[in-house]
Design a protein around this motif. Structure first.
Motif, PDB file in Angstrom:
ATOM      1  N   ILE A  64       0.871  -1.167   0.000  1.00 28.79           N
ATOM      2  CA  ILE A  64       0.000   0.000   0.000  1.00 28.79           C
ATOM      3  C   ILE A  64       0.912   1.222   0.000  1.00 28.79           C
ATOM      4  CG2 ILE A  64      -1.812  -1.224   1.279  1.00 28.79           C
ATOM      5  CD1 ILE A  64      -1.022   0.576   3.720  1.00 28.79           C
ATOM      6  N   PRO A  65       0.406   2.405  -0.359  1.00 28.72           N
ATOM      7  CA  PRO A  65       1.260   3.593  -0.301  1.00 28.72           C
ATOM      8  C   PRO A  65       1.851   3.749   1.099  1.00 28.72           C
ATOM      9  CG  PRO A  65      -0.762   4.089  -1.477  1.00 28.72           C
ATOM     10  CD  PRO A  65      -0.937   2.715  -0.892  1.00 28.72           C
ATOM     11  N   GLY A  66       3.177   3.971   1.155  1.00 30.84           N
ATOM     12  CA  GLY A  66       3.842   4.037   2.452  1.00 30.84           C
ATOM     13  C   GLY A  66       4.561   5.345   2.704  1.00 30.84           C
ATOM     14  N   GLY A  67       4.509   6.272   1.732  1.00 26.10           N
ATOM     15  CA  GLY A  67       5.203   7.545   1.890  1.00 26.10           C
ATOM     16  C   GLY A  67       4.263   8.705   2.151  1.00 26.10           C
ATOM     17  N   GLY A  68       3.084   8.395   2.650  1.00 25.67           N
ATOM     18  CA  GLY A  68       2.119   9.447   2.955  1.00 25.67           C
ATOM     19  C   GLY A  68       0.919   9.464   2.036  1.00 25.67           C
ATOM     20  N   GLY A  69       0.859   8.572   1.058  1.00 26.13           N
ATOM     21  CA  GLY A  69      -0.250   8.568   0.103  1.00 26.13           C
ATOM     22  C   GLY A  69      -1.588   8.261   0.744  1.00 26.13           C
ATOM     23  N   CYS A  70      -1.629   7.262   1.619  1.00 25.10           N
ATOM     24  CA  CYS A  70      -2.885   6.924   2.310  1.00 25.10           C
ATOM     25  C   CYS A  70      -3.315   8.073   3.214  1.00 25.10           C
ATOM     26  CB  CYS A  70      -2.704   5.656   3.140  1.00 25.10           C
ATOM     27  SG  CYS A  70      -2.358   4.173   2.191  1.00 25.10           S
ATOM     28  N   LYS A  71      -2.342   8.595   3.941  1.00 26.59           N
ATOM     29  CA  LYS A  71      -2.622   9.710   4.856  1.00 26.59           C
ATOM     30  C   LYS A  71      -3.181  10.913   4.102  1.00 26.59           C
ATOM     31  CE  LYS A  71       0.531  12.553   5.628  1.00 26.59           C
ATOM     32  NZ  LYS A  71       1.000  13.840   5.049  1.00 26.59           N
ATOM     33  N   GLU A  72      -2.582  11.243   2.960  1.00 29.52           N
ATOM     34  CA  GLU A  72      -3.030  12.404   2.189  1.00 29.52           C
ATOM     35  C   GLU A  72      -4.433  12.196   1.625  1.00 29.52           C
ATOM     36  OE1 GLU A  72      -1.880  15.554   1.526  1.00 29.52           O
ATOM     37  OE2 GLU A  72      -0.473  15.119   3.153  1.00 29.52           O
ATOM     38  N   MET A  73      -4.742  10.970   1.190  1.00 30.82           N
ATOM     39  CA  MET A  73      -6.088  10.710   0.666  1.00 30.82           C
ATOM     40  C   MET A  73      -7.119  10.784   1.780  1.00 30.82           C
ATOM     41  SD  MET A  73      -5.971  10.397  -2.603  1.00 30.82           S
ATOM     42  CE  MET A  73      -7.313   9.403  -3.275  1.00 30.82           C
ATOM     43  N   ALA A  74      -6.765  10.322   2.981  1.00 29.81           N
ATOM     44  CA  ALA A  74      -7.669  10.447   4.126  1.00 29.81           C
ATOM     45  C   ALA A  74      -7.861  11.911   4.503  1.00 29.81           C
ATOM     46  CB  ALA A  74      -7.112   9.668   5.314  1.00 29.81           C
ATOM     47  N   LEU A  75      -6.788  12.683   4.428  1.00 25.36           N
ATOM     48  CA  LEU A  75      -6.863  14.111   4.747  1.00 25.36           C
ATOM     49  C   LEU A  75      -7.757  14.844   3.747  1.00 25.36           C
ATOM     50  CD1 LEU A  75      -5.948  16.669   6.224  1.00 25.36           C
ATOM     51  CD2 LEU A  75      -3.878  16.664   4.812  1.00 25.36           C
ATOM     52  N   ARG A  76      -7.623  14.511   2.477  1.00 22.26           N
ATOM     53  CA  ARG A  76      -8.442  15.170   1.460  1.00 22.26           C
ATOM     54  C   ARG A  76      -9.922  14.825   1.633  1.00 22.26           C
ATOM     55  NH1 ARG A  76      -4.732  15.386  -4.057  1.00 22.26           N
ATOM     56  NH2 ARG A  76      -2.914  16.285  -3.008  1.00 22.26           N
ATOM     57  N   ALA A  77     -10.178  13.594   2.019  1.00 22.71           N
ATOM     58  CA  ALA A  77     -11.566  13.202   2.287  1.00 22.71           C
ATOM     59  C   ALA A  77     -12.132  14.012   3.446  1.00 22.71           C
ATOM     60  CB  ALA A  77     -11.640  11.714   2.591  1.00 22.71           C
ATOM     61  N   SER A  78     -11.326  14.162   4.484  1.00 15.27           N
ATOM     62  CA  SER A  78     -11.744  14.932   5.664  1.00 15.27           C
ATOM     63  C   SER A  78     -11.992  16.396   5.297  1.00 15.27           C
ATOM     64  CB  SER A  78     -10.668  14.833   6.748  1.00 15.27           C
ATOM     65  OG  SER A  78     -10.990  15.628   7.862  1.00 15.27           O
ATOM     66  N   LEU A 133     -10.368  11.722  -9.817  1.00 19.36           N
ATOM     67  CA  LEU A 133     -10.027  10.642  -8.884  1.00 19.36           C
ATOM     68  C   LEU A 133      -9.632  11.177  -7.512  1.00 19.36           C
ATOM     69  CD1 LEU A 133      -7.893   8.323 -11.224  1.00 19.36           C
ATOM     70  CD2 LEU A 133     -10.212   7.900 -10.386  1.00 19.36           C
ATOM     71  N   GLY A 134      -9.512  12.493  -7.386  1.00 24.99           N
ATOM     72  CA  GLY A 134      -9.122  13.080  -6.103  1.00 24.99           C
ATOM     73  C   GLY A 134      -7.625  13.065  -5.874  1.00 24.99           C
ATOM     74  N   LEU A 135      -6.848  12.708  -6.892  1.00 20.47           N
ATOM     75  CA  LEU A 135      -5.393  12.657  -6.749  1.00 20.47           C
ATOM     76  C   LEU A 135      -4.758  14.020  -6.975  1.00 20.47           C
ATOM     77  CD1 LEU A 135      -4.894   9.311  -8.687  1.00 20.47           C
ATOM     78  CD2 LEU A 135      -4.495   9.642  -6.236  1.00 20.47           C
ATOM     79  N   LEU A 136      -5.427  14.863  -7.752  1.00 21.68           N
ATOM     80  CA  LEU A 136      -5.037  16.258  -7.902  1.00 21.68           C
ATOM     81  C   LEU A 136      -6.163  17.126  -7.352  1.00 21.68           C
ATOM     82  CD1 LEU A 136      -3.573  16.324 -11.538  1.00 21.68           C
ATOM     83  CD2 LEU A 136      -2.287  16.690  -9.427  1.00 21.68           C
ATOM     84  N   ARG A 137      -5.823  18.317  -6.907  1.00 17.25           N
ATOM     85  CA  ARG A 137      -6.838  19.252  -6.422  1.00 17.25           C
ATOM     86  C   ARG A 137      -7.523  19.944  -7.600  1.00 17.25           C
ATOM     87  NH1 ARG A 137      -2.179  20.620  -2.409  1.00 17.25           N
ATOM     88  NH2 ARG A 137      -1.228  21.078  -4.412  1.00 17.25           N
ATOM     89  N   LYS A 138      -8.741  20.355  -7.404  1.00 20.10           N
ATOM     90  CA  LYS A 138      -9.464  21.062  -8.462  1.00 20.10           C
ATOM     91  C   LYS A 138      -8.755  22.353  -8.848  1.00 20.10           C
ATOM     92  CE  LYS A 138     -14.059  19.229  -7.410  1.00 20.10           C
ATOM     93  NZ  LYS A 138     -15.459  19.543  -7.006  1.00 20.10           N
ATOM     94  N   SER A 139      -8.026  22.939  -7.901  1.00 20.09           N
ATOM     95  CA  SER A 139      -7.364  24.225  -8.149  1.00 20.09           C
ATOM     96  C   SER A 139      -6.018  24.080  -8.860  1.00 20.09           C
ATOM     97  CB  SER A 139      -7.141  24.953  -6.820  1.00 20.09           C
ATOM     98  OG  SER A 139      -6.358  24.148  -5.939  1.00 20.09           O
ATOM     99  N   ASP A 140      -5.500  22.872  -8.985  1.00 20.48           N
ATOM    100  CA  ASP A 140      -4.190  22.690  -9.632  1.00 20.48           C
ATOM    101  C   ASP A 140      -4.293  23.025 -11.118  1.00 20.48           C
ATOM    102  OD1 ASP A 140      -2.800  21.874  -7.349  1.00 20.48           O
ATOM    103  OD2 ASP A 140      -3.395  19.779  -7.602  1.00 20.48           O
ATOM    104  N   PRO A 141      -3.468  23.943 -11.626  1.00 22.36           N
ATOM    105  CA  PRO A 141      -3.556  24.351 -13.034  1.00 22.36           C
ATOM    106  C   PRO A 141      -2.921  23.341 -13.972  1.00 22.36           C
ATOM    107  CG  PRO A 141      -1.774  25.536 -11.960  1.00 22.36           C
ATOM    108  CD  PRO A 141      -2.435  24.704 -10.897  1.00 22.36           C
TER     109      PRO A 141
END
Length: 812
Positions: free
Chosen positions: A633-647, A684-692
């Motif tokens: 599974i992602p081990g460099g913060g990927g899971c954490k970041e996806m959980a944070l974005r959901a929150s 997919l939520g991997l990039l933010r809507k604001s990212d150009p």
């Protein structure tokens, strides 16, 4: 003529603004051009002719040829076909809504509403002339009109049109598929307004993201003229000297800095019928008899076309795929017998030398310096192309630069003909050519006689090229920043085996990965840490970008596998901690951090980007957390970041349910989804809507630099960590129930289920009550624990080994 001049002068110095377009011709090429216009936000009409008959389905419905849905059938069918195309024509499937289908009988008047009309009908001069005459009747003066043609004369098409129309008329030869191929040849008419031409070139580069070359109005223009010649040379060499299809493709692929598809695989993809049409176009139009014969097709090619062996769309061509008891096998054609035989694995010292060398110039040089039959074949294939390219300077293009760029962007060569000539040694190769009785163009001989050793030369900070016997500076746009060029000027501040920190001016530094496949290892992590120290003291901000084929394919899994097989668990724990801490520190760094990914950006590459203040992806970014594919599974913060974005997503919404958002994040990671574009990465939520999103790859680094400067000028403050709301134990049960159902239905294996349950535990926040607020470090600890435990599983190690050896996931 005066009216168009006045209109053009009024917009001189301003960028061309195209709000709406019309594409006429809904074949594969026309529909795909319309799709790419839709991709960049330009709504357009897609028009075609009226159908001549009803289908049986239409007859059963009681429809007639007068019904609108029948009259627009060709265009609407084309739109349906676009949605099924692979690779995808749209960045986002919903962009099809930006295209309005119609027909030329009812809707040609609508071209008065548009700013650009693109004609993309059949490659027939009379048909194009007839349509252009109809277009002029409805044409609004000043509206740009272009023709997409692979080689028909622009001047001949417009000979019966008014001078005012000609001032707004030019050729725009898109390469197929238009979304993915960088090259766009722009061919002006003699009366095309020069200011409008400049504006159109700039528009196609900046808005469409194309590499534009100006071509002269000659048969097949630049890329197809040189490329077709080179392909026929390969065919003739095979016929005359007893080489096989496998021999030619082994030499004319990566060993020469060309695509893996080399010669005959490329022809099978393009279609032999299409190739024959392009070759005949030159054969029939050139007047020089020697050149005409150079484009004469071998008999075996014409026989293949007669039999329908035209490549992939015909089921067979130079290669044929058959089913066997072991699965499938690829056969290659014996041109003497026209029978298929098993592919032969070609080996030779020259090919080995080229494979071992790094970078295209060195590969090409190593190939030619060897002494075997394949080195000779490589020479025989290239020498004629080099001479022919030199002969055509001034005829098909003004300079060597247009020819080199056209071949790199249109045929995916790593080196254009003149760059390749420099790589093998200009002086020595000219001597060898003359010794073999070849006629080297006079201008090349004169250039060498003056003491020059290459066509391109570097002088101080400038890259120069030969043009009409003089060295001229190679002009680049201010928005095109080259890391390679910066490094050649000794502007690297820090460097190790995996990465470099480069000063790109205006107080901005760029961290460039350059490890094999840009995989992240200890060397890159170390330089990220050192770079933060350097930027903290001496720069305004940091960009993470590179010019590799792919941005980053993830972490160095070979190193991970070796440590796991040796049972070095403390070492693995240390590596994962170092990765997590580096990404965390990057996220909360006191200076702006901008990531600029492109092409494949996977696993750890995504995790590097996730902590950036702004991500500036190229449109063609294929982005995903794919660790499940190798049993992790992602081990460099990927899971954490996806959980944070959901929150964060539900934070400001009263009574919002977090579970569906977490379910989506879990599915994205658990199914190892990879976006087909930067636009899809946002969905997919991997990039933010604001990212150009950037269309022009060459300007991506410049845009990232502007983001750093903008944040700095606005008084940048580092983000402040906040708690993450998680779904907890109850939410984890929901996720695991979904996993159970997928397993019961046979969609996932036992081991997939095992991994997915580990992932559910992490992204749900572990065994805490639903709605709990947890820290980032808490989730990182869960991530690391699950990651390391999976490393110890034999089936994970098998998956990693399989990926390293086979290049694809193992389902075990």
């Amino acid at each position: 003529m005066e009216s168009i001049k006045t209109q053009v002068q009024s917009v001189q110095g301003k960028p061309l603004h195209i709000k709406k377009a019309a594409v006429i011709g809904s074949g594969v090429m026309g529909a795909s051009i319309a799709a790419h216009l839709a991709n960049v936000g330009i709504p357009c009409y897609l028009l075609d002719i009226l159908p001549q008959s009803l289908s049986s389905e239409e007859e059963n419905k009681g429809l007639t040829l007068e019904d609108p849905q029948v009259r627009n059938k060709l265009a609407t069918t084309a739109l349906k076909r676009l949605g099924k195309m692979k690779p995808a024509a749209f960045y986002d499937p919903s962009f099809v809504e930006r295209i309005t289908p119609g027909n030329v009988e009812d809707d040609l008047r609508r071209i008065q509403e548009v700013d650009w009309i693109v004609e993309v009908v059949v490659e027939n001069l009379d048909v194009k002339k007839e349509l252009l005459a109809k277009i002029e009747k409805h044409w609004k003066p000043g509206t740009i009109v272009t023709t997409n043609t692979s080689g028909i004369s622009i001047e001949a098409m417009a000979e019966e049109l008014s001078d005012e129309f000609k001032a707004s008329f030019m050729g725009t030869h898109f390469f197929n598929p238009p979304r993915y191929m960088k090259l766009l040849e722009v061919i002006p008419h003699p009366l095309t307004d020069s200011t409008l031409l400049e504006q159109m070139v700039a528009f196609c580069e900046k808005v469409l993201g194309k590499g534009v070359v100006l071509a002269k109005d000659t048969p097949n223009f630049i890329a197809n003229r040189i490329g077709t010649y080179g392909l026929i040379v390969s065919m003739q060499e095979m016929r005359d000297n007893g080489y096989t299809v496998d021999d030619i493709d082994a030499v004319s692929g990566p060993a020469m800095g060309r695509p893996k598809s080399a010669t005959f695989r490329t022809l099978d993809i393009v279609g032999l019928d299409t190739f024959v049409h392009v070759a005949r176009n030159v054969y029939e139009q050139v007047e020089d008899e020697e050149e005409k014969q150079a484009f004469a097709l071998p008999d075996y090619v014409q026989e293949m076309v007669r039999r329908g062996w035209i490549g992939e769309k015909g089921g067979q061509g130079f290669y044929k795929k058959i089913k066997t008891d072991q699965g499938s096998e690829i056969l290659s054609l014996d041109i003497k017998t026209l029978e298929y035989q098993p592919k032969n694995k070609v080996k030779g010292t020259s090919l080995d030398a080229a494979k071992q060398a790094k970078q295209a110039p060195n590969k090409l040089k190593a190939l030619y310096q060897a002494d075997d039959q394949y080195a000779k074949l490589a020479w025989d294939l290239l020498k004629k192309v080099l001479i022919y390219s030199a002969e055509k300077v001034g005829e098909i293009a003004d300079t060597i630069v247009e020819i080199d760029q056209a071949m790199k962007w249109g045929f995916n060569w790593e080196l254009g003909p003149f760059e390749a000539w420099d790589a093998i040694g200009l002086v020595e190769s000219v001597k060898r050519m003359e010794k073999e009785g070849l006629t080297v163009p006079a201008w090349v001989k004169e250039w060498v006689a003056e003491g020059h050793e290459s066509f391109y030369e570097r002088e101080a900070d400038q890259l120069l090229y030969v043009n009409k016997g003089e060295l001229r500076e190679l002009q680049t746009r201010p928005t095109h920043i080259s890391l390679k060029d910066k490094k050649s000027k000794k502007e690297a501040v820090l460097s190790n085996s995996g990465a470099s920190l480069i000063d790109i001016g205006d107080g901005v530094a760029c961290l460039e990965f350059h490890s094999p496949n840009n995989a992240i290892g200890a060397d890159i992590l170390m330089l990220i840490q050192q770079s933060m120290d350097e930027v903290r003291k001496n720069f305004k901000g940091l960009i993470i970008a590179n010019e590799g084929r792919n941005f980053c394919v993830g972490a160095n899994i070979m190193q991970l596998l070796m440590e796991a097989q040796s049972g070095e668990w403390d070492e693995i724990d240390l590596i994962v901690r170092q990765f997590q801490e580096t990404m965390y520190n990057l996220k909360y760094f006191e200076k702006p951090v901008i990531a600029a990914p492109h092409q494949m950006t996977l696993g750890g590459g995504v995790e590097v980007c996730m902590g950036a203040d702004v991500v500036v992806p190229h449109a063609e970014t294929y982005y995903g957390l794919v660790e499940v594919g190798v049993g992790l599974i992602p081990g460099g913060g990927g899971c954490k970041e996806m959980a944070l974005r959901a929150s964060n997503q539900i934070e400001s919404i009263k009574d919002a349910d977090l579970q569906p958002v977490v379910n989506k994040a879990f599915e994205t990671i658990g199914l190892a989804k990879v976006s087909t574009s930067a636009h899809e990465a946002k969905k997919l939520g991997l990039l933010r809507k604001s990212d150009p999103i950037v269309l022009e790859r060459d300007a991506q680094l410049y845009r990232a630099k502007q983001e750093v400067l903008s944040l700095t000028n606005a008084g940048y403050r580092a983000p402040i960590e906040k708690k993450i709301k998680v779904v907890g134990e109850n939410g984890k049960a929901v996720l695991q129930m979904g996993v159970y159902m997928m397993h019961q239905a046979g969609y996932i294996s036992d081991y997939d289920r095992f991994i997915a349950n580990k992932l559910a535990h992490v992204i749900a926040g572990g065994s805490v009550p639903a709605g709990s607020l947890v820290s980032e470090q808490y989730l990182l600890d869960l991530e690391r624990e699950a990651f390391i435990s999976l490393c110890g599983e034999p089936k994970t190690q098998q998956r990693i080994q399989h990926m390293l050896t086979k290049g694809k996931p193992l389902r075990n």
